[in-house]
Design a protein around this motif. Structure first.
Motif, PDB file in Angstrom:
ATOM      1  N   ASN A  14       0.824  -1.208   0.000  1.00 20.81           N
ATOM      2  CA  ASN A  14       0.000   0.000   0.000  1.00 20.81           C
ATOM      3  C   ASN A  14       0.858   1.257   0.000  1.00 20.81           C
ATOM      4  O   ASN A  14       0.621   2.198  -0.776  1.00 20.81           O
ATOM      5  N   VAL A  15       1.868   1.289   0.862  1.00 19.47           N
ATOM      6  CA  VAL A  15       2.755   2.448   0.932  1.00 19.47           C
ATOM      7  C   VAL A  15       3.518   2.632  -0.381  1.00 19.47           C
ATOM      8  O   VAL A  15       3.695   3.766  -0.864  1.00 19.47           O
ATOM      9  N   LEU A  18       1.201   4.191  -2.932  1.00 19.77           N
ATOM     10  CA  LEU A  18       0.937   5.600  -2.616  1.00 19.77           C
ATOM     11  C   LEU A  18       2.144   6.477  -2.949  1.00 19.77           C
ATOM     12  O   LEU A  18       1.983   7.599  -3.434  1.00 19.77           O
ATOM     13  N   ILE A  21       2.144   7.014  -6.640  1.00 18.32           N
ATOM     14  CA  ILE A  21       1.091   7.968  -7.020  1.00 18.32           C
ATOM     15  C   ILE A  21       1.509   9.396  -6.692  1.00 18.32           C
ATOM     16  O   ILE A  21       1.324  10.322  -7.495  1.00 18.32           O
ATOM     17  N   VAL A  22       2.094   9.593  -5.489  1.00 19.56           N
ATOM     18  CA  VAL A  22       2.552  10.923  -5.092  1.00 19.56           C
ATOM     19  C   VAL A  22       3.627  11.426  -6.050  1.00 19.56           C
ATOM     20  O   VAL A  22       3.618  12.596  -6.469  1.00 19.56           O
ATOM     21  N   THR A  25       2.181  12.471  -9.291  1.00 19.25           N
ATOM     22  CA  THR A  25       1.418  13.711  -9.145  1.00 19.25           C
ATOM     23  C   THR A  25       2.331  14.925  -9.037  1.00 19.25           C
ATOM     24  O   THR A  25       2.067  15.977  -9.633  1.00 19.25           O
TER      25      THR A  25
END
Length: 289
Positions: A14-15, A18, A21-22, A25
């Motif tokens: 999960n980390v 994320l 994704i960060v 972005t």
């Protein structure tokens, strides 16, 4: 409690997702900032990634030395503050009125508002209307036409509808009228949705340039977005902004887009962290319920 092996694997997975994704972005934004401080040769060669190459601030200097930029920047601040205040006032009173089931014609007024989300008179009738009202070349042409966003109004309406009726009934028994209830009871309990709406309206006014393009003819009245848009489109050109040599012109043309993006988004980035907690809760409370 002891975490299971499966849960630990899930957390790592999960980390990792994320973080990816960060990074995806943030990369475009960091790349824009890096390009705004890079030299023309590295930009054209496509060698600028996360960090500036050939550090250069000529474009920032050129824009900062132009008095018209600061005049237009001041205009944007005025348009944003005045426009947001007008929009919040009209949206709040309209949403509060529509949230009351006892309002006569409530369904018709709601339908009338929602209808405008899908149908409008078009560009030419709007232009004729604004000029016939005498709003041309004035602040009112910027802040009045889009004063109420139906989407924002519906969020506030939904928020008000889900407030306990007992609060207003108790305030009414204590002698408060409708306006007193709104000002002293409802609004203090609506900080989350109010902060969210202020952010929506302020960002919209700050980034807006098309109404100015339509209704304003004087450069002294332009918002900063129009100034920067003209810089990019070559309407004013780098020369009118103070470039004094061919090298400056080349440098400005290479990273003007990046510089304008940074200058436009910087104030919003400064304000957003202070209202971010209200932004999430306000939208969720107003829309999901």
């Amino acid at each position: 409690m002891k975490e299971s092996k499966q849960y630990k694997i899930f957390k790592v997975f999960n980390v990792s997702i994320l973080i990816i994704i960060v990074f995806c972005t943030l990369y475009p934004f960091l790349n824009v900032i890096a390009q705004s401080f890079s030299s023309e040769a590295y930009i054209n060669a496509g060698k600028v990634t996360l960090f500036p190459r050939g550090f250069n601030i000529d474009t920032y200097k050129t824009i900062a030395q132009d008095s018209m930029f600061w005049i237009n920047y001041k205009n944007t601040v005025v348009y944003t503050v005045v426009g947001t205040a007008i929009s919040m006032f009209l949206t709040t009173i309209f949403a509060y009125a529509l949230s009351k089931k006892r309002l006569v014609g409530r369904k018709f007024l709601t339908f009338f508002a929602v209808f405008t989300m899908f149908f409008n008179g078009g560009l030419v009738p709007n232009y004729v209307l604004i000029n016939s009202l005498g709003f041309g070349n004035s602040i009112w042409a910027i802040v009045i036409p889009g004063a109420i966003s139906v989407y924002n109004m519906l969020i506030m309406k939904s928020f008000f509808e889900n407030m306990p009726e007992e609060l207003e009934e108790a305030a009414s028994i204590d002698g408060l009228n409708t306006y007193g209830i709104l000002l002293k009871i409802v609004l203090p309990l609506s900080k989350a949705v109010i902060a969210t709406m202020i952010l929506f309206y302020a960002v919209g006014h700050w980034n807006s340039w098309f109404p100015a393009f339509l209704y304003l003819d004087q450069k002294e009245l332009f918002p900063v977005t129009m100034y920067l848009r003209n810089m990019i489109a070559g309407v004013t050109g780098a020369t009118s902004a103070g470039a004094s040599s061919a090298d400056n012109l080349t440098q400005i043309s290479a990273n003007i887009k990046s510089v304008t993006m940074v200058l436009t988004i910087l104030p919003i980035l400064t304000i957003y962290p202070f209202v971010q907690k209200y932004f999430v809760s306000g939208v969720m409370l107003g829309s999901v319920k």
